[in-house]
Design a protein around this motif. Structure first.
Motif, PDB file in Angstrom:
ATOM      1  N   ALA A  26      27.446  31.285  48.116  1.00 55.06           N
ATOM      2  CA  ALA A  26      28.290  32.410  47.696  1.00 55.06           C
ATOM      3  C   ALA A  26      29.654  31.918  47.230  1.00 55.06           C
ATOM      4  CB  ALA A  26      28.444  33.404  48.845  1.00 55.06           C
ATOM      5  N   ARG A  27      30.198  30.963  47.939  1.00 55.47           N
ATOM      6  CA  ARG A  27      31.507  30.423  47.565  1.00 55.47           C
ATOM      7  C   ARG A  27      31.434  29.724  46.210  1.00 55.47           C
ATOM      8  NH1 ARG A  27      35.608  26.741  51.122  1.00 55.47           N
ATOM      9  NH2 ARG A  27      36.951  26.296  49.371  1.00 55.47           N
ATOM     10  N   ARG A  28      30.386  28.946  45.977  1.00 56.17           N
ATOM     11  CA  ARG A  28      30.216  28.259  44.695  1.00 56.17           C
ATOM     12  C   ARG A  28      30.053  29.262  43.562  1.00 56.17           C
ATOM     13  NH1 ARG A  28      25.124  26.349  44.117  1.00 56.17           N
ATOM     14  NH2 ARG A  28      24.787  26.661  41.936  1.00 56.17           N
ATOM     15  N   GLN A  29      29.304  30.321  43.804  1.00 58.71           N
ATOM     16  CA  GLN A  29      29.115  31.345  42.777  1.00 58.71           C
ATOM     17  C   GLN A  29      30.427  32.057  42.463  1.00 58.71           C
ATOM     18  OE1 GLN A  29      25.917  33.712  44.370  1.00 58.71           O
ATOM     19  NE2 GLN A  29      24.349  32.480  43.350  1.00 58.71           N
ATOM     20  N   ASP A  30      31.254  32.293  43.491  1.00 57.84           N
ATOM     21  CA  ASP A  30      32.563  32.910  43.262  1.00 57.84           C
ATOM     22  C   ASP A  30      33.445  32.018  42.392  1.00 57.84           C
ATOM     23  OD1 ASP A  30      31.901  35.140  44.720  1.00 57.84           O
ATOM     24  OD2 ASP A  30      32.990  34.525  46.532  1.00 57.84           O
ATOM     25  N   ARG A  31      33.455  30.721  42.676  1.00 56.40           N
ATOM     26  CA  ARG A  31      34.249  29.780  41.875  1.00 56.40           C
ATOM     27  C   ARG A  31      33.748  29.739  40.431  1.00 56.40           C
ATOM     28  NH1 ARG A  31      33.577  26.047  46.130  1.00 56.40           N
ATOM     29  NH2 ARG A  31      32.318  24.785  44.725  1.00 56.40           N
ATOM     30  N   MET A  32      32.434  29.738  40.261  1.00 54.55           N
ATOM     31  CA  MET A  32      31.869  29.715  38.909  1.00 54.55           C
ATOM     32  C   MET A  32      32.217  31.001  38.157  1.00 54.55           C
ATOM     33  SD  MET A  32      28.187  27.856  39.655  1.00 54.55           S
ATOM     34  CE  MET A  32      27.455  28.567  38.219  1.00 54.55           C
ATOM     35  N   TRP A  33      32.182  32.142  38.842  1.00 55.74           N
ATOM     36  CA  TRP A  33      32.543  33.409  38.219  1.00 55.74           C
ATOM     37  C   TRP A  33      34.004  33.392  37.805  1.00 55.74           C
ATOM     38  CZ3 TRP A  33      36.207  37.045  39.454  1.00 55.74           C
ATOM     39  CH2 TRP A  33      36.153  38.250  38.738  1.00 55.74           C
ATOM     40  N   LEU A  34      34.880  32.922  38.691  1.00 57.84           N
ATOM     41  CA  LEU A  34      36.307  32.860  38.381  1.00 57.84           C
ATOM     42  C   LEU A  34      36.561  31.937  37.195  1.00 57.84           C
ATOM     43  CD1 LEU A  34      39.177  33.687  39.102  1.00 57.84           C
ATOM     44  CD2 LEU A  34      39.232  31.788  40.733  1.00 57.84           C
ATOM     45  N   ARG A  35      35.919  30.791  37.176  1.00 59.63           N
ATOM     46  CA  ARG A  35      36.064  29.851  36.059  1.00 59.63           C
ATOM     47  C   ARG A  35      35.630  30.516  34.749  1.00 59.63           C
ATOM     48  NH1 ARG A  35      33.152  24.592  37.206  1.00 59.63           N
ATOM     49  NH2 ARG A  35      35.060  24.166  38.345  1.00 59.63           N
ATOM     50  N   GLU A  36      34.509  31.216  34.784  1.00 62.65           N
ATOM     51  CA  GLU A  36      34.012  31.884  33.581  1.00 62.65           C
ATOM     52  C   GLU A  36      34.977  32.973  33.106  1.00 62.65           C
ATOM     53  OE1 GLU A  36      30.321  34.792  32.472  1.00 62.65           O
ATOM     54  OE2 GLU A  36      29.880  33.065  33.761  1.00 62.65           O
ATOM     55  N   GLN A  37      35.532  33.730  34.041  1.00 62.78           N
ATOM     56  CA  GLN A  37      36.469  34.789  33.673  1.00 62.78           C
ATOM     57  C   GLN A  37      37.749  34.211  33.081  1.00 62.78           C
ATOM     58  OE1 GLN A  37      35.502  38.019  33.645  1.00 62.78           O
ATOM     59  NE2 GLN A  37      33.588  37.071  34.258  1.00 62.78           N
ATOM     60  N   LYS A  38      38.249  33.121  33.649  1.00 61.44           N
ATOM     61  CA  LYS A  38      39.431  32.453  33.089  1.00 61.44           C
ATOM     62  C   LYS A  38      39.146  31.968  31.674  1.00 61.44           C
ATOM     63  CE  LYS A  38      41.469  30.728  37.379  1.00 61.44           C
ATOM     64  NZ  LYS A  38      41.872  29.524  38.130  1.00 61.44           N
ATOM     65  N   LEU A  39      37.985  31.394  31.490  1.00 61.20           N
ATOM     66  CA  LEU A  39      37.608  30.895  30.174  1.00 61.20           C
ATOM     67  C   LEU A  39      37.534  32.036  29.158  1.00 61.20           C
ATOM     68  CD1 LEU A  39      36.742  28.486  28.454  1.00 61.20           C
ATOM     69  CD2 LEU A  39      34.401  28.892  29.210  1.00 61.20           C
ATOM     70  N   LYS A  40      36.906  33.140  29.522  1.00 59.86           N
ATOM     71  CA  LYS A  40      36.807  34.285  28.612  1.00 59.86           C
ATOM     72  C   LYS A  40      38.189  34.835  28.264  1.00 59.86           C
ATOM     73  CE  LYS A  40      32.244  36.026  29.892  1.00 59.86           C
ATOM     74  NZ  LYS A  40      31.506  37.129  30.528  1.00 59.86           N
ATOM     75  N   ALA A  41      39.046  34.984  29.267  1.00 63.06           N
ATOM     76  CA  ALA A  41      40.393  35.504  29.022  1.00 63.06           C
ATOM     77  C   ALA A  41      41.184  34.546  28.137  1.00 63.06           C
ATOM     78  CB  ALA A  41      41.126  35.737  30.343  1.00 63.06           C
ATOM     79  N   GLY A  42      41.068  33.262  28.405  1.00 62.72           N
ATOM     80  CA  GLY A  42      41.776  32.273  27.595  1.00 62.72           C
ATOM     81  C   GLY A  42      41.296  32.256  26.163  1.00 62.72           C
ATOM     82  N   ILE A  43      40.002  32.350  25.974  1.00 64.76           N
ATOM     83  CA  ILE A  43      39.449  32.381  24.610  1.00 64.76           C
ATOM     84  C   ILE A  43      39.938  33.628  23.871  1.00 64.76           C
ATOM     85  CG2 ILE A  43      37.323  32.710  23.289  1.00 64.76           C
ATOM     86  CD1 ILE A  43      35.947  30.854  25.355  1.00 64.76           C
ATOM     87  N   GLY A  44      39.898  34.760  24.542  1.00 67.20           N
ATOM     88  CA  GLY A  44      40.370  36.001  23.916  1.00 67.20           C
ATOM     89  C   GLY A  44      41.839  35.937  23.558  1.00 67.20           C
ATOM     90  N   PHE A  45      42.642  35.386  24.455  1.00 70.53           N
ATOM     91  CA  PHE A  45      44.077  35.270  24.219  1.00 70.53           C
ATOM     92  C   PHE A  45      44.347  34.319  23.055  1.00 70.53           C
ATOM     93  CE2 PHE A  45      48.291  33.473  25.156  1.00 70.53           C
ATOM     94  CZ  PHE A  45      49.029  34.638  25.274  1.00 70.53           C
ATOM     95  N   ASN A  46      43.754  33.134  23.108  1.00 73.68           N
ATOM     96  CA  ASN A  46      43.976  32.148  22.040  1.00 73.68           C
ATOM     97  C   ASN A  46      43.508  32.667  20.683  1.00 73.68           C
ATOM     98  OD1 ASN A  46      45.096  30.322  23.777  1.00 73.68           O
ATOM     99  ND2 ASN A  46      43.577  28.740  23.461  1.00 73.68           N
ATOM    100  N   ALA A  48      43.201  35.791  19.610  1.00 75.57           N
ATOM    101  CA  ALA A  48      44.091  36.839  19.113  1.00 75.57           C
ATOM    102  C   ALA A  48      45.437  36.257  18.676  1.00 75.57           C
ATOM    103  CB  ALA A  48      44.297  37.907  20.184  1.00 75.57           C
ATOM    104  N   VAL A  49      45.954  35.274  19.422  1.00 76.78           N
ATOM    105  CA  VAL A  49      47.227  34.646  19.045  1.00 76.78           C
ATOM    106  C   VAL A  49      47.088  33.945  17.701  1.00 76.78           C
ATOM    107  CG1 VAL A  49      48.783  32.731  19.611  1.00 76.78           C
ATOM    108  CG2 VAL A  49      48.206  34.414  21.356  1.00 76.78           C
ATOM    109  N   VAL A  50      46.045  33.167  17.541  1.00 76.17           N
ATOM    110  CA  VAL A  50      45.854  32.428  16.287  1.00 76.17           C
ATOM    111  C   VAL A  50      45.665  33.388  15.124  1.00 76.17           C
ATOM    112  CG1 VAL A  50      44.281  30.875  15.057  1.00 76.17           C
ATOM    113  CG2 VAL A  50      45.025  30.317  17.373  1.00 76.17           C
ATOM    114  N   GLN A  51      44.883  34.441  15.317  1.00 75.30           N
ATOM    115  CA  GLN A  51      44.677  35.408  14.240  1.00 75.30           C
ATOM    116  C   GLN A  51      45.978  36.113  13.872  1.00 75.30           C
ATOM    117  OE1 GLN A  51      41.483  37.882  15.691  1.00 75.30           O
ATOM    118  NE2 GLN A  51      39.943  36.683  14.610  1.00 75.30           N
TER     119      GLN A  51
END
Length: 138
Positions: A26-46, A48-51
């Protein structure tokens, strides 16, 4: 009696192993979920900024592409996700970058505005590097 005690000890050890295994999974899955969410947010932010920077630099966007207001909304939405998910260093860089992008004016061939634009791109690179390090640590 000895057999019952052996079986009970074996069952207890098996149960403890199952509980710890479930907890670690469960702990590993939580870390993987958090990593994925950070990645998605970062991709969306970058993205939109570049565009938006392209838009402000008067680079041709496609006719069906998002306008400045929509890009600004996308930046704000992604930045809100970064606030919730990331460490303060990453959030501070995202804030600085968003403020910088919102104050960016079209370059219009002026050297001072081109230098300003290059500084904004440098801040974008620093933010991307910081986010990449944070994702790698999580």
């Amino acid at each position: 009696m000895e057999n019952i005690l052996s079986v009970a000890i074996g069952a207890a050890i098996g149960l403890i192993g199952a509980v710890f295994g479930s907890w670690f999974t469960a702990r590993r899955q939580d870390r993987m979920w958090l990593r994925e969410q950070k990645l998605k947010a970062g991709i969306g932010f970058n993205t939109a900024v570049v565009q938006l920077l392209d838009y402000l630099k008067e680079t041709q966007l496609s006719d069906d592409g998002p306008g400045a207001n929509e890009l600004t909304n996308q930046i704000q939405e992604a930045r809100s996700a970064l606030y919730l998910l990331c460490a303060s260093d990453t959030v501070d860089l995202a804030d600085a970058l968003a403020r910088r992008v919102w104050s960016t004016r079209p370059t219009d061939g002026r050297d001072d505005r081109r230098a300003e634009f290059r500084e904004t791109l440098d801040l974008l690179r620093r933010f991307t590097h910081q986010l990449r390090q944070e994702i790698a640590r999580s």
